[in-house]
Motif scaffolding. Sequence first.
Motif, PDB file in Angstrom:
ATOM      1  N   MET A  11     -46.763  49.437-108.182  1.00  0.00           N
ATOM      2  CA  MET A  11     -46.121  49.476-106.867  1.00  0.00           C
ATOM      3  C   MET A  11     -46.337  50.863-106.235  1.00  0.00           C
ATOM      4  O   MET A  11     -46.120  51.875-106.886  1.00  0.00           O
ATOM      5  CB  MET A  11     -44.617  49.210-106.981  1.00  0.00           C
ATOM      6  CG  MET A  11     -44.287  47.823-107.469  1.00  0.00           C
ATOM      7  SD  MET A  11     -42.508  47.512-107.440  1.00  0.00           S
ATOM      8  CE  MET A  11     -41.909  48.714-108.627  1.00  0.00           C
ATOM      9  N   THR A  12     -46.767  50.872-104.981  1.00  0.00           N
ATOM     10  CA  THR A  12     -47.065  52.151-104.338  1.00  0.00           C
ATOM     11  C   THR A  12     -46.312  52.386-103.036  1.00  0.00           C
ATOM     12  O   THR A  12     -46.316  53.503-102.517  1.00  0.00           O
ATOM     13  CB  THR A  12     -48.571  52.270-104.040  1.00  0.00           C
ATOM     14  OG1 THR A  12     -48.945  51.157-103.225  1.00  0.00           O
ATOM     15  CG2 THR A  12     -49.386  52.284-105.318  1.00  0.00           C
ATOM     16  N   CYS A  13     -45.722  51.351-102.458  1.00  0.00           N
ATOM     17  CA  CYS A  13     -45.062  51.545-101.161  1.00  0.00           C
ATOM     18  C   CYS A  13     -43.970  50.510-100.943  1.00  0.00           C
ATOM     19  O   CYS A  13     -43.739  49.651-101.786  1.00  0.00           O
ATOM     20  CB  CYS A  13     -46.095  51.463-100.033  1.00  0.00           C
ATOM     21  SG  CYS A  13     -46.771  49.816 -99.779  1.00  0.00           S
ATOM     22  N   GLY A  14     -43.328  50.585 -99.803  1.00  0.00           N
ATOM     23  CA  GLY A  14     -42.234  49.676 -99.494  1.00  0.00           C
ATOM     24  C   GLY A  14     -42.656  48.220 -99.454  1.00  0.00           C
ATOM     25  O   GLY A  14     -41.869  47.321 -99.763  1.00  0.00           O
ATOM     26  N   HIS A  15     -43.923  47.988 -99.101  1.00  0.00           N
ATOM     27  CA  HIS A  15     -44.414  46.612 -99.086  1.00  0.00           C
ATOM     28  C   HIS A  15     -44.444  46.047-100.500  1.00  0.00           C
ATOM     29  O   HIS A  15     -44.068  44.897-100.726  1.00  0.00           O
ATOM     30  CB  HIS A  15     -45.811  46.559 -98.458  1.00  0.00           C
ATOM     31  CG  HIS A  15     -46.435  45.202 -98.540  1.00  0.00           C
ATOM     32  ND1 HIS A  15     -46.047  44.155 -97.734  1.00  0.00           N
ATOM     33  CD2 HIS A  15     -47.380  44.717 -99.355  1.00  0.00           C
ATOM     34  CE1 HIS A  15     -46.754  43.084 -98.054  1.00  0.00           C
ATOM     35  NE2 HIS A  15     -47.570  43.395 -99.032  1.00  0.00           N
ATOM     36  N   CYS A  16     -44.896  46.861-101.441  1.00  0.00           N
ATOM     37  CA  CYS A  16     -44.914  46.443-102.843  1.00  0.00           C
ATOM     38  C   CYS A  16     -43.496  46.110-103.304  1.00  0.00           C
ATOM     39  O   CYS A  16     -43.264  45.105-103.978  1.00  0.00           O
ATOM     40  CB  CYS A  16     -45.459  47.554-103.730  1.00  0.00           C
ATOM     41  SG  CYS A  16     -47.105  48.128-103.297  1.00  0.00           S
ATOM     42  N   VAL A  17     -42.571  46.962-102.932  1.00  0.00           N
ATOM     43  CA  VAL A  17     -41.171  46.774-103.323  1.00  0.00           C
ATOM     44  C   VAL A  17     -40.651  45.447-102.792  1.00  0.00           C
ATOM     45  O   VAL A  17     -40.022  44.671-103.515  1.00  0.00           O
ATOM     46  CB  VAL A  17     -40.302  47.942-102.798  1.00  0.00           C
ATOM     47  CG1 VAL A  17     -38.819  47.633-102.953  1.00  0.00           C
ATOM     48  CG2 VAL A  17     -40.663  49.236-103.520  1.00  0.00           C
TER      49      VAL A  17
HETATM   50 CU   LIG Z   1     -47.480  48.697-101.434  1.00  0.00          CU
END
Ligand SMILES: [Cu+2]
Length: 69
Positions: A11-17
């Motif tokens: 996970m790298t960003c809010g979208h991943c979250v």
């Molecule tokens: Cu992401």
Amino acid sequence: MSVQTYHVTGMTCGHCVSSVSNEVGALPGVTDVSVDLASGAVTVTSEQPLDDARVREAVEEAGYEVSST
Ligand SMILES: [Cu+2]
């Protein structure tokens, strides 16, 4: 009520979250999913203890992996 924490990699960003939250949150009996992006900790609250394999599948469905440790 059951609370379990998983470590999710990738996970790298809010979208991943939100992807992980949505997939795991869709599992039967899950009432809350809390994701800490910095550590990869995903804390899942559910009515009954969850089958780890179901959680792993949901995380993989979102495109990420549950670390075995
Ligand atoms: Cu992401």
